[in-house]
Design a protein around this motif. Structure first.
Motif, mmCIF file in Angstrom:
data_model
loop_
_atom_site.group_PDB
_atom_site.id
_atom_site.type_symbol
_atom_site.label_atom_id
_atom_site.label_comp_id
_atom_site.label_asym_id
_atom_site.label_seq_id
_atom_site.Cartn_x
_atom_site.Cartn_y
_atom_site.Cartn_z
ATOM 1 N N THR A 50 0.799 -1.224 0.000
ATOM 2 C CA THR A 50 0.000 0.000 0.000
ATOM 3 C C THR A 50 0.834 1.278 0.000
ATOM 4 O OG1 THR A 50 -0.157 0.003 2.414
ATOM 5 C CG2 THR A 50 -1.907 -1.130 1.191
ATOM 6 N N HIS A 51 2.082 1.200 0.428
ATOM 7 C CA HIS A 51 2.912 2.404 0.480
ATOM 8 C C HIS A 51 3.483 2.699 -0.907
ATOM 9 C CE1 HIS A 51 5.684 5.429 1.948
ATOM 10 N NE2 HIS A 51 6.588 4.867 1.187
ATOM 11 N N VAL A 52 3.192 3.879 -1.384
ATOM 12 C CA VAL A 52 3.712 4.322 -2.676
ATOM 13 C C VAL A 52 4.308 5.703 -2.472
ATOM 14 C CG1 VAL A 52 3.133 4.919 -5.060
ATOM 15 C CG2 VAL A 52 1.932 3.054 -3.920
ATOM 16 N N PRO A 53 5.587 5.886 -2.783
ATOM 17 C CA PRO A 53 6.163 7.223 -2.644
ATOM 18 C C PRO A 53 5.565 8.164 -3.681
ATOM 19 C CG PRO A 53 7.791 5.648 -3.456
ATOM 20 C CD PRO A 53 6.540 4.892 -3.211
ATOM 21 N N VAL A 54 5.322 9.380 -3.269
ATOM 22 C CA VAL A 54 4.808 10.416 -4.160
ATOM 23 C C VAL A 54 5.858 11.515 -4.211
ATOM 24 C CG1 VAL A 54 2.968 12.113 -4.530
ATOM 25 C CG2 VAL A 54 2.432 9.862 -3.566
ATOM 26 N N ILE A 55 6.209 11.930 -5.412
ATOM 27 C CA ILE A 55 7.255 12.930 -5.581
ATOM 28 C C ILE A 55 6.682 14.120 -6.346
ATOM 29 C CG2 ILE A 55 9.506 13.420 -6.609
ATOM 30 C CD1 ILE A 55 10.067 10.366 -6.341
ATOM 31 N N PHE A 56 6.856 15.321 -5.772
ATOM 32 C CA PHE A 56 6.490 16.559 -6.435
ATOM 33 C C PHE A 56 7.761 17.372 -6.603
ATOM 34 C CE2 PHE A 56 2.455 15.393 -4.475
ATOM 35 C CZ PHE A 56 1.566 15.639 -5.502
ATOM 36 N N LEU A 57 7.902 18.009 -7.733
ATOM 37 C CA LEU A 57 9.082 18.816 -8.019
ATOM 38 C C LEU A 57 8.621 20.019 -8.805
ATOM 39 C CD1 LEU A 57 12.231 19.006 -8.078
ATOM 40 C CD2 LEU A 57 12.123 17.812 -10.268
ATOM 41 N N GLY A 58 9.086 21.188 -8.394
ATOM 42 C CA GLY A 58 8.731 22.363 -9.176
ATOM 43 C C GLY A 58 8.969 23.645 -8.419
ATOM 44 N N ALA A 59 8.889 24.749 -9.162
ATOM 45 C CA ALA A 59 9.065 26.080 -8.585
ATOM 46 C C ALA A 59 7.997 26.326 -7.525
ATOM 47 C CB ALA A 59 8.965 27.133 -9.683
ATOM 48 N N LEU A 117 7.862 24.963 -4.626
ATOM 49 C CA LEU A 117 7.707 23.844 -3.701
ATOM 50 C C LEU A 117 8.956 23.710 -2.852
ATOM 51 C CD1 LEU A 117 6.055 21.175 -6.018
ATOM 52 C CD2 LEU A 117 4.956 22.827 -4.498
ATOM 53 N N ARG A 118 8.766 23.483 -1.571
ATOM 54 C CA ARG A 118 9.870 23.371 -0.626
ATOM 55 C C ARG A 118 10.501 21.982 -0.747
ATOM 56 N NH1 ARG A 118 7.736 25.290 4.202
ATOM 57 N NH2 ARG A 118 6.497 23.398 4.282
ATOM 58 N N PRO A 119 11.821 21.926 -0.978
ATOM 59 C CA PRO A 119 12.489 20.621 -1.024
ATOM 60 C C PRO A 119 12.409 19.936 0.339
ATOM 61 C CG PRO A 119 13.937 22.357 -1.850
ATOM 62 C CD PRO A 119 12.750 23.025 -1.237
ATOM 63 N N GLY A 120 12.317 18.640 0.330
ATOM 64 C CA GLY A 120 12.326 17.912 1.588
ATOM 65 C C GLY A 120 11.573 16.605 1.498
ATOM 66 N N HIS A 121 11.595 15.905 2.615
ATOM 67 C CA HIS A 121 10.872 14.644 2.750
ATOM 68 C C HIS A 121 9.716 14.883 3.716
ATOM 69 C CE1 HIS A 121 14.879 13.265 1.464
ATOM 70 N NE2 HIS A 121 14.216 12.286 0.888
ATOM 71 N N TYR A 122 8.567 14.357 3.394
ATOM 72 C CA TYR A 122 7.383 14.504 4.224
ATOM 73 C C TYR A 122 6.881 13.099 4.533
ATOM 74 C CZ TYR A 122 7.917 19.153 2.370
ATOM 75 O OH TYR A 122 8.445 20.366 2.016
ATOM 76 N N TYR A 123 6.843 12.782 5.796
ATOM 77 C CA TYR A 123 6.592 11.395 6.181
ATOM 78 C C TYR A 123 5.158 11.115 6.619
ATOM 79 C CZ TYR A 123 11.603 11.058 5.821
ATOM 80 O OH TYR A 123 12.884 11.071 5.347
ATOM 81 N N GLN A 124 4.323 12.137 6.657
ATOM 82 C CA GLN A 124 2.945 11.878 7.059
ATOM 83 C C GLN A 124 2.203 11.155 5.937
ATOM 84 O OE1 GLN A 124 4.361 14.819 6.610
ATOM 85 N NE2 GLN A 124 2.974 16.342 5.790
ATOM 86 N N LYS A 125 1.181 10.436 6.341
ATOM 87 C CA LYS A 125 0.385 9.709 5.351
ATOM 88 C C LYS A 125 -0.456 10.697 4.551
ATOM 89 C CE LYS A 125 -0.369 5.068 6.891
ATOM 90 N NZ LYS A 125 -1.350 4.041 7.116
ATOM 91 N N ILE A 126 -0.550 10.413 3.272
ATOM 92 C CA ILE A 126 -1.481 11.143 2.426
ATOM 93 C C ILE A 126 -2.355 10.109 1.728
ATOM 94 C CG2 ILE A 126 0.145 13.050 2.102
ATOM 95 C CD1 ILE A 126 0.446 11.998 -0.846
ATOM 96 N N MET A 127 -3.387 10.588 1.116
ATOM 97 C CA MET A 127 -4.294 9.706 0.393
ATOM 98 C C MET A 127 -4.069 9.907 -1.109
ATOM 99 S SD MET A 127 -5.730 8.357 2.977
ATOM 100 C CE MET A 127 -7.015 7.392 2.253
ATOM 101 N N VAL A 128 -4.351 8.888 -1.880
ATOM 102 C CA VAL A 128 -4.268 8.999 -3.336
ATOM 103 C C VAL A 128 -5.144 10.160 -3.803
ATOM 104 C CG1 VAL A 128 -4.848 7.822 -5.491
ATOM 105 C CG2 VAL A 128 -3.708 6.573 -3.679
ATOM 106 N N ASN A 129 -6.254 10.378 -3.109
ATOM 107 C CA ASN A 129 -7.183 11.455 -3.462
ATOM 108 C C ASN A 129 -6.562 12.839 -3.340
ATOM 109 O OD1 ASN A 129 -8.917 9.315 -3.578
ATOM 110 N ND2 ASN A 129 -10.120 9.891 -1.808
ATOM 111 N N ASP A 130 -5.430 12.965 -2.641
ATOM 112 C CA ASP A 130 -4.775 14.255 -2.456
ATOM 113 C C ASP A 130 -3.938 14.672 -3.664
ATOM 114 O OD1 ASP A 130 -5.842 14.230 0.122
ATOM 115 O OD2 ASP A 130 -4.009 13.405 1.003
ATOM 116 N N ILE A 131 -3.618 13.751 -4.528
ATOM 117 C CA ILE A 131 -2.718 14.049 -5.646
ATOM 118 C C ILE A 131 -3.363 14.988 -6.658
ATOM 119 C CG2 ILE A 131 -1.410 13.056 -7.564
ATOM 120 C CD1 ILE A 131 -0.963 10.575 -5.739
ATOM 121 N N ALA A 132 -4.562 14.695 -7.106
ATOM 122 C CA ALA A 132 -5.213 15.531 -8.133
ATOM 123 C C ALA A 132 -5.438 16.963 -7.656
ATOM 124 C CB ALA A 132 -6.519 14.895 -8.599
#
Length: 165
Positions: free
Chosen positions: A114-123, A125-140
């Motif tokens: 169930t764990h899938v890393p999500v990566i966002f990159l762009g102007a 956006l703060r670089p870093g690692h975020y370890y809290q759980k997110i939902m697939v619904n948060d991506i869109a």
């Protein structure tokens, strides 16, 4: 299952098919032998639980009635359960145990499936690692916010604002 169900209720093809590890039982036989789906599910579940490498077995009747433990595994199974389409049992193998000859199933409620890393990159956006759980619904909604467009109709997730500068 077939043997146990035939011995308990009467001869016949009790399992009509399956979707992965979720068998569908023969409703005509259930009616013919004047029993209930719940009773057939319970006999089958007891039989399966006695097999090696079985972690848990849920019956459709249990899930539909909310008669499950309230841990993360049961919650994940319950969230994926849809009575109109699911089989009569949901069988979970031990963590790390995969049936078949090769590959992966991605069908268990365990972290490695169930764990899938999500990566966002762009102007912006703060670089870093975020370890809290997110939902697939948060991506869109997040991608819509990054692009500066309206959220998709029906989007129910949240914008992941913690990564904004």
């Amino acid at each position: 299952m077939e043997k146990a169900l035939s011995e308990r209720f009467g001869e016949g093809k009790w399992v009509l098919g399956n979707s992965d590890t979720s068998p569908y039982f023969n409703r005509e036989l259930i009616a013919k032998y004047k029993t209930s789906e719940a009773e057939v599910e319970n006999v089958a579940a007891t039989t399966v639980r006695a097999l090696p490498h079985i972690y848990r077995v849920y019956t459709a009747t249990q899930l539909a009635a909310g008669q499950i433990s309230r841990d993360s595994i049961s919650t994940a199974v319950n969230n994926g359960f849809y009575r109109a389409r699911n089989g009569n049992l949901i069988i979970l193998f031990e963590p790390g145990y995969i049936t078949g000859n090769s590959g992966s199933t991605h069908g268990s409620p365990f972290g490695y499936d169930t764990h899938v890393p999500v990566i966002f990159l762009g102007a912006g956006l703060r670089p870093g690692h975020y370890y809290q759980k997110i939902m697939v619904n948060d991506i869109a909604p997040t991608l819509a916010a990054i692009a500066g467009v309206a959220q998709p109709t029906g989007a129910v997730g949240r914008v992941l604002q913690e990564m904004w500068q």
